[in-house]
Motif scaffolding. Structure first.
Motif, short mmCIF file in Angstrom:
data_model
loop_
_atom_site.label_atom_id
_atom_site.label_comp_id
_atom_site.label_asym_id
_atom_site.label_seq_id
_atom_site.Cartn_x
_atom_site.Cartn_y
_atom_site.Cartn_z
N GLN A 86 36.07 6.80 31.63
CA GLN A 86 36.97 5.99 30.70
C GLN A 86 36.03 4.86 30.24
O GLN A 86 35.99 4.48 29.16
CB GLN A 86 37.96 5.31 31.52
CG GLN A 86 39.20 6.37 31.91
CD GLN A 86 40.37 5.56 32.91
OE1 GLN A 86 40.16 4.59 33.13
NE2 GLN A 86 41.34 6.42 33.08
N ALA A 87 35.09 4.29 31.19
CA ALA A 87 33.92 3.38 30.91
C ALA A 87 33.12 3.98 29.81
O ALA A 87 32.85 3.30 28.73
CB ALA A 87 33.37 2.82 32.02
N LEU A 88 32.55 5.07 29.80
CA LEU A 88 31.87 5.84 29.08
C LEU A 88 32.25 5.82 27.62
O LEU A 88 31.77 5.74 26.69
CB LEU A 88 31.26 7.36 29.67
CG LEU A 88 30.60 8.18 28.67
CD1 LEU A 88 29.08 7.67 28.42
CD2 LEU A 88 30.49 9.59 29.51
N ILE A 89 33.62 6.48 27.57
CA ILE A 89 34.20 6.62 26.35
C ILE A 89 34.57 5.19 25.68
O ILE A 89 34.37 5.09 24.52
CB ILE A 89 35.65 7.22 26.59
CG1 ILE A 89 35.35 8.81 26.90
CG2 ILE A 89 36.35 7.57 25.31
CD1 ILE A 89 36.39 9.51 27.62
N ALA A 90 35.04 4.45 26.40
CA ALA A 90 35.50 3.17 25.86
C ALA A 90 34.27 2.40 25.23
O ALA A 90 34.20 1.63 24.20
CB ALA A 90 36.21 2.22 26.81
N THR A 91 33.24 2.35 26.03
CA THR A 91 31.81 1.56 25.69
C THR A 91 31.11 2.30 24.45
O THR A 91 30.87 1.42 23.68
CB THR A 91 30.83 1.61 27.06
OG1 THR A 91 31.48 0.88 28.08
CG2 THR A 91 29.83 0.63 26.55
N THR A 92 31.05 3.34 24.58
CA THR A 92 30.53 4.16 23.46
C THR A 92 31.45 3.80 22.20
O THR A 92 30.79 3.55 21.10
CB THR A 92 30.45 5.83 23.77
OG1 THR A 92 29.66 6.02 24.82
CG2 THR A 92 29.79 6.62 22.43
N ALA A 93 32.68 4.03 22.12
CA ALA A 93 33.43 4.11 21.03
C ALA A 93 33.28 2.48 20.32
O ALA A 93 33.24 2.30 19.18
CB ALA A 93 34.95 4.34 21.08
N THR A 94 33.44 1.67 21.44
CA THR A 94 33.52 0.21 20.83
C THR A 94 31.79 -0.07 20.32
O THR A 94 31.74 -0.78 19.31
CB THR A 94 33.65 -0.83 22.09
OG1 THR A 94 34.89 -0.39 22.63
CG2 THR A 94 33.60 -2.20 21.60
N GLY A 95 30.98 0.32 20.91
CA GLY A 95 29.59 0.08 20.63
C GLY A 95 29.24 0.53 19.16
O GLY A 95 28.60 0.02 18.38
N LEU A 96 29.80 1.77 19.07
CA LEU A 96 29.42 2.44 17.61
C LEU A 96 30.22 1.80 16.61
O LEU A 96 29.75 1.60 15.45
CB LEU A 96 29.98 4.06 17.52
CG LEU A 96 29.33 4.96 18.53
CD1 LEU A 96 29.83 6.39 18.41
CD2 LEU A 96 27.83 5.09 17.96
#
Length: 307
Positions: A86-96
């Protein structure tokens, strides 16, 4: 959290480059400070640091910081089941998302305001088309992996591998967007769509019958297909979906028909549908998205092929 958001606002203001770098470093400290104090991080907040870094530090160092931030966030969330994913998906999406905002140039003089507005609309449309499809695929694969991890770890691992591939493709798409053009393969998109729909237990039929297409037309049709598949996954309880691409005379036609539509999945004022209609019409074609029958939805795009 107040200081983190305040620093984000400062970095979008009139600070000098050294000042922005100091603000980014302070923000990174505050973002990761909760971990030694509470044992966990705020969900998605590290994406603010990851997304700002490429615009501030340059391509090489910036994307390195992006990757390290995403990786560190995921590794630090190992104390709870499914939290690292969940952290991987959330951080990647927010970062992009943040990187797209942080990379925009300062406002130019008034004479080019109209051109800038048009370019912003193009970038917003491309971000919707690119990341909407990829994030839907990541969400679907992540949910499948979460359900399978206990009883079928091998299958869960396969889905997680797909998530990494999709995230990598999304990053490549964003980079191509920065170069103002990207080419999409209709056959690759069709294969990807079939895999996604099948993973969602939807019976898929794909038929491609066309000669080699000009890359501009192929990219438009592949983009329309991406959006149609995204809407099938988001807005229907489909059990069957048919994807057909046929070349007839001097035109090529794409049709996507699915069932399981109990509520209106899209309309002419929906961003995704409007984006695709504009793309097809700009290529000289016709776009239709409508209900047919009781629970079926039909997306149709027809584009003439120049001789």
């Amino acid at each position: 959290m107040t200081f983190v958001l305040a620093l984000q606002a400062l970095q979008s203001g009139q600070l000098t480059t050294p000042g922005r770098r100091i603000a980014l470093a302070a923000q990174a400290v505050l973002v990761f400070l909760p971990f030694p104090l509470t044992g966990h991080l705020w969900s998605a907040v590290p994406g603010l640091v990851a997304g700002t870094a490429p615009a501030l530090l340059g391509t090489g160092a910036g994307w390195t910081v992006f990757g390290l931030t995403v990786t560190a966030t995921s590794l630090l969330q190992t104390s709870a089941p499914a939290s690292p994913l969940q952290a991987l998906i959330a951080t990647t999406a927010t970062g992009l998302l943040v990187s797209g905002i942080a990379s925009r140039p300062a406002a130019p003089p008034e004479p080019v305001g109209a051109a800038l507005a048009q370019e912003r609309l193009r970038v917003a449309r491309d971000l919707h088309d690119l990341l909407g499809y990829s994030l839907s695929a990541i969400k679907l694969k992540s949910e499948l992996a979460h359900r399978l991890v206990a009883e079928h770890p091998e299958k869960a691992q396969a889905h997680l591998s797909d998530v990494l591939d999709i995230a990598g493709n999304a990053l490549a798409d964003v980079r191509s967007l920065a170069r103002s053009y990207r080419r999409l393969s209709l056959s690759e998109t069709s294969h990807s769509a079939k895999t996604m729909l099948a993973a969602a237990n939807i019976d898929v039929r794909v038929e491609l019958d066309h000669d080699p297409l000009p890359e501009e037309i192929e990219t438009v049709l592949a983009t329309v297909l991406r959006e149609a598949v995204t809407n099938v996954l988001r807005h229907s309880d489909a059990e069957n979906c048919a994807i057909t691409v046929r070349q007839t005379g001097d035109a090529v036609k794409l049709d996507v028909v699915n069932d399981g539509v109990t509520a209106r999945p899209s309309s002419s004022d929906c961003n995704g549908v409007r984006n695709q209609a504009e793309r097809v019409q700009a290529a000289g074609g016709v776009f239709v998205a409508r209900h047919v029958g009781g629970d079926r939805f039909h997306v149709h795009a027809a584009i003439p092929i120049g001789t």
